[in-house]
Design a protein around this motif. Structure first.
Motif, PDB file in Angstrom:
ATOM      1  N   ALA A  34       0.844  -1.202   0.000  1.00  0.00           N
ATOM      2  CA  ALA A  34       0.000   0.000   0.000  1.00  0.00           C
ATOM      3  C   ALA A  34       0.872   1.241   0.000  1.00  0.00           C
ATOM      4  N   LEU A  35       0.324   2.345  -0.512  1.00  0.00           N
ATOM      5  CA  LEU A  35       0.956   3.657  -0.453  1.00  0.00           C
ATOM      6  C   LEU A  35       0.102   4.572   0.413  1.00  0.00           C
ATOM      7  N   PHE A  36       0.728   5.335   1.298  1.00  0.00           N
ATOM      8  CA  PHE A  36       0.046   6.320   2.130  1.00  0.00           C
ATOM      9  C   PHE A  36       0.711   7.675   1.904  1.00  0.00           C
ATOM     10  N   ALA A  37      -0.053   8.661   1.436  1.00  0.00           N
ATOM     11  CA  ALA A  37       0.512   9.974   1.115  1.00  0.00           C
ATOM     12  C   ALA A  37      -0.199  11.066   1.902  1.00  0.00           C
ATOM     13  N   ASN A  38       0.571  12.030   2.369  1.00  0.00           N
ATOM     14  CA  ASN A  38       0.023  13.155   3.104  1.00  0.00           C
ATOM     15  C   ASN A  38      -0.847  14.019   2.186  1.00  0.00           C
ATOM     16  N   ILE A  39      -1.831  14.665   2.760  1.00  0.00           N
ATOM     17  CA  ILE A  39      -2.696  15.576   2.013  1.00  0.00           C
ATOM     18  C   ILE A  39      -1.837  16.644   1.329  1.00  0.00           C
ATOM     19  N   GLY A  40      -2.054  16.807   0.034  1.00  0.00           N
ATOM     20  CA  GLY A  40      -1.327  17.834  -0.706  1.00  0.00           C
ATOM     21  C   GLY A  40      -0.019  17.365  -1.310  1.00  0.00           C
ATOM     22  N   LEU A  41       0.449  16.178  -0.943  1.00  0.00           N
ATOM     23  CA  LEU A  41       1.701  15.672  -1.496  1.00  0.00           C
ATOM     24  C   LEU A  41       1.434  15.081  -2.880  1.00  0.00           C
ATOM     25  N   GLU A  42       2.133  15.579  -3.877  1.00  0.00           N
ATOM     26  CA  GLU A  42       1.924  15.121  -5.244  1.00  0.00           C
ATOM     27  C   GLU A  42       2.999  14.114  -5.641  1.00  0.00           C
ATOM     28  N   LEU A  43       2.545  12.947  -6.078  1.00  0.00           N
ATOM     29  CA  LEU A  43       3.452  11.893  -6.518  1.00  0.00           C
ATOM     30  C   LEU A  43       3.463  11.826  -8.041  1.00  0.00           C
ATOM     31  N   VAL A  44       4.573  11.386  -8.588  1.00  0.00           N
ATOM     32  CA  VAL A  44       4.671  11.200 -10.034  1.00  0.00           C
ATOM     33  C   VAL A  44       3.708  10.081 -10.440  1.00  0.00           C
ATOM     34  N   PRO A  45       2.805  10.331 -11.401  1.00  0.00           N
ATOM     35  CA  PRO A  45       1.794   9.324 -11.759  1.00  0.00           C
ATOM     36  C   PRO A  45       2.393   7.973 -12.142  1.00  0.00           C
ATOM     37  N   GLN A  46       3.528   7.972 -12.839  1.00  0.00           N
ATOM     38  CA  GLN A  46       4.115   6.697 -13.258  1.00  0.00           C
ATOM     39  C   GLN A  46       4.532   5.855 -12.058  1.00  0.00           C
ATOM     40  N   PHE A  47       5.059   6.507 -11.002  1.00  0.00           N
ATOM     41  CA  PHE A  47       5.432   5.775  -9.788  1.00  0.00           C
ATOM     42  C   PHE A  47       4.207   5.111  -9.172  1.00  0.00           C
ATOM     43  N   VAL A  48       3.122   5.871  -9.082  1.00  0.00           N
ATOM     44  CA  VAL A  48       1.880   5.339  -8.516  1.00  0.00           C
ATOM     45  C   VAL A  48       1.351   4.197  -9.377  1.00  0.00           C
ATOM     46  N   ASP A  49       1.411   4.393 -10.702  1.00  0.00           N
ATOM     47  CA  ASP A  49       0.899   3.373 -11.618  1.00  0.00           C
ATOM     48  C   ASP A  49       1.699   2.082 -11.527  1.00  0.00           C
ATOM     49  N   TYR A  50       3.034   2.195 -11.488  1.00  0.00           N
ATOM     50  CA  TYR A  50       3.876   1.002 -11.411  1.00  0.00           C
ATOM     51  C   TYR A  50       3.639   0.225 -10.121  1.00  0.00           C
ATOM     52  N   ASN A  51       3.503   0.946  -9.031  1.00  0.00           N
ATOM     53  CA  ASN A  51       3.278   0.257  -7.760  1.00  0.00           C
ATOM     54  C   ASN A  51       1.901  -0.386  -7.706  1.00  0.00           C
ATOM     55  N   ARG A  52       0.936   0.247  -8.350  1.00  0.00           N
ATOM     56  CA  ARG A  52      -0.394  -0.361  -8.395  1.00  0.00           C
ATOM     57  C   ARG A  52      -0.391  -1.588  -9.303  1.00  0.00           C
ATOM     58  N   PRO A  99      -2.634   0.000  -3.496  1.00  0.00           N
ATOM     59  CA  PRO A  99      -3.514   1.168  -3.595  1.00  0.00           C
ATOM     60  C   PRO A  99      -2.892   2.360  -2.879  1.00  0.00           C
ATOM     61  N   ILE A 100      -3.348   3.557  -3.176  1.00  0.00           N
ATOM     62  CA  ILE A 100      -2.845   4.756  -2.519  1.00  0.00           C
ATOM     63  C   ILE A 100      -3.943   5.347  -1.641  1.00  0.00           C
ATOM     64  N   THR A 101      -3.579   5.677  -0.413  1.00  0.00           N
ATOM     65  CA  THR A 101      -4.511   6.248   0.558  1.00  0.00           C
ATOM     66  C   THR A 101      -3.991   7.608   1.000  1.00  0.00           C
ATOM     67  N   THR A 102      -4.854   8.610   0.982  1.00  0.00           N
ATOM     68  CA  THR A 102      -4.486   9.940   1.446  1.00  0.00           C
ATOM     69  C   THR A 102      -4.703  10.018   2.952  1.00  0.00           C
ATOM     70  N   VAL A 103      -3.689  10.475   3.654  1.00  0.00           N
ATOM     71  CA  VAL A 103      -3.723  10.541   5.120  1.00  0.00           C
ATOM     72  C   VAL A 103      -3.302  11.943   5.552  1.00  0.00           C
ATOM     73  N   ASP A 104      -3.978  12.480   6.562  1.00  0.00           N
ATOM     74  CA  ASP A 104      -3.582  13.770   7.122  1.00  0.00           C
ATOM     75  C   ASP A 104      -2.597  13.503   8.258  1.00  0.00           C
ATOM     76  N   PHE A 105      -1.284  13.504   7.935  1.00  0.00           N
ATOM     77  CA  PHE A 105      -0.268  13.183   8.927  1.00  0.00           C
ATOM     78  C   PHE A 105      -0.066  14.291   9.949  1.00  0.00           C
ATOM     79  N   SER A 106      -0.736  15.434   9.744  1.00  0.00           N
ATOM     80  CA  SER A 106      -0.667  16.488  10.770  1.00  0.00           C
ATOM     81  C   SER A 106      -1.532  16.133  11.968  1.00  0.00           C
ATOM     82  N   LYS A 107      -2.357  15.099  11.829  1.00  0.00           N
ATOM     83  CA  LYS A 107      -3.193  14.599  12.920  1.00  0.00           C
ATOM     84  C   LYS A 107      -2.652  13.221  13.311  1.00  0.00           C
TER      85      LYS A 107
END
Length: 438
Positions: A154-172, A178-186
């Motif tokens: 799984a991928l977990f990304a902070n709100i507002g963090l932009e990942l390169v689409p190809q990286f996300v696609d390859y890992n998927r 899957p990629i999950t958006t997480v608010d790491f400030s909480k």
């Protein structure tokens, strides 16, 4: 389990050092029913629907990558062995390679070159590696009715963090992550999200992970391995016996006795193969049987790609008995950073690391630190093991007469591998055992 400031972590085999001892888990605490439902009932073998062992067919490119993976596994073990000369230790070369492979999809420049030199042969590409990793993981899942092997990513990304689409696609695509958006400030809410994933992915064996509040990205991987022996060690034959430690002391251990094994004699060394389930996976024990004082003396001479490949493929049935101590081995202090540096990965651990194929903000400059926890337990029924590896991204730099009966009562090297590809899942060394608890 120590948790540092992290941006990426990998969880591989699913047992935390904080859980109950591994041996107790196999023998009959809360998870005994789960294990017994999957192992062989020797009194009713006729009703078991066996899945016969089969070879995993590899193409030319896959065979070259497989050979590179095998060499990586042995090299990683040998570097660890030099760092842990007087310790018990276990590492997971397979899991380490998967972690680095996933990260390599986001690396560029010299960082990518160093990772590729470690993971690829001269004529293969990262795309080839992704395909190979996907195939091996998919094949391992269905090799043996009596071996449970699962991979979860799984991928977990902070709100507002932009990942390169190809990286996300390859890992998927290749790692089913899957990629999950997480608010790491909480930290409380994000920790609950991560802990829920960890608990589900590891069958409840890891329930929580302590994290700090400056994480912005995580790549999570869990691999679960659990298997029963092809033929159990008879518990009624397990006795108290002495194990002669590297430091010239002796410990009283629970010594198991069995007679279903393969063995190879290589000069002064014996390599004993103990198969699981339908023989797709096996554990191998290696030591110098001629030297009862220093049974690991010169052992590195037989730990080569060609020799280990031969031991795994050879199928000579033992005629006598093997005596092996029940044991569990764990460690949380193997310095994977130092090991990988010695194997040529330098940029990743400096502020010059290039992950411009992972983050859209290619000006991101961070230092990586890797920690690796691993644990393995062996008893009469089988084996359960776990590894927890975290890749931390920090915003600032961090810091002969052929013997028939074998009694393994001196220090030894061991590994667990799949037979047709030779893929090494675990590899370690036992130098000293503690007195057994009744």
């Amino acid at each position: 389990m120590k948790k540092e400031t992290v941006i990426l972590f990998f969880i591989f085999f699913v047992l935390s050092c904080k859980t109950s001892p591994i041996i107790e888990d196999i023998e009959g605490t809360s998870d005994k029913k789960h294990l017994e439902s999957e192992v062989i009932d020797e009194t009713n073998n006729d009703e078991i629907k066996w899945k016969l062992p089969r070879n995993i067919e590899l193409g030319d490119v896959e065979r070259r990558l497989n050979e590179q993976r095998h060499k990586f596994s042995i090299d990683l073990f040998k570097v660890a062995q030099k760092e842990c000369v007087d310790k018990n230790f276990v590492i997971s070369p397979y899991s380490t390679a998967i972690a680095l492979s996933m990260l390599a999809n986001g690396a560029d420049g010299n960082t990518a070159n160093e990772l590729n030199n470690l993971l690829l042969d001269e004529s293969s590409t990262l795309d080839d590696l992704n395909e190979y990793n996907h195939k091996i993981a998919s094949e391992f899942v269905s090799l043996d009715n009596f071996t449970q092997f699962e991979v979860t990513n799984a991928l977990f990304a902070n709100i507002g963090l932009e990942l390169v689409p190809q990286f996300v696609d390859y890992n998927r695509r290749f790692y089913n992550s899957p990629i999950t958006t997480v608010d790491f400030s909480k930290p409380i809410e994000s920790t609950m999200t991560l802990n829920k994933w960890i608990e589900n992915a590891t069958h409840g064996l890891i329930k929580e992970m302590l994290i700090k509040n400056n994480i912005s990205f995580l790549v999570a991987n869990a691999v679960y391995f659990r298997s029963s022996w092809e033929k159990y060690f008879d518990k009624s034959k397990t006795i108290n016996a002495l194990f002669y430690n590297y430091d010239k002391t002796a410990s009283t251990v629970k010594m198991m006795e069995g007679h279903n094994y393969n063995f190879s004699i290589d000069g002064r060394y014996v390599v004993i193969g103990l198969p699981y389930g339908n023989r797709s996976f096996s554990m191998y024990i290696a030591y110098n049987y001629e030297d009862q004082v220093d049974s690991l003396k010169g052992i590195e001479s037989i730990l080569t790609f060609e020799k280990i490949k031969g031991y795994i493929l050879r199928d000579r049935q033992g005629l006598g008995y093997v005596k092996l101590p029940r044991f569990e081995v764990s460690n949380s202090d193997v310095n994977i950073n130092a090991l990988l540096k010695k194997m040529g990965v330098i940029d990743l651990f400096s502020n010059q690391s290039d992950l411009s194929r992972l983050f859209k903000d290619n000006k991101t400059s961070s230092t990586f630190l890797i920690s690796h926890d691993c644990v393995l337990g062996i008893d009469e029924s089988g084996t359960v093991g776990a590894s927890n590896t975290m890749i931390h991204m920090c915003t600032s730099p961090g810091e002969i007469t052929e013997p028939i009966n074998f009694t393994v009562d001196h220090p030894f090297v061991f590994w667990i591998a799949e037979k047709s590809t030779g893929t090494i899942l675990f590899m370690g060394q036992i130098n000293k055992l503690e007195d057994a608890k009744e």
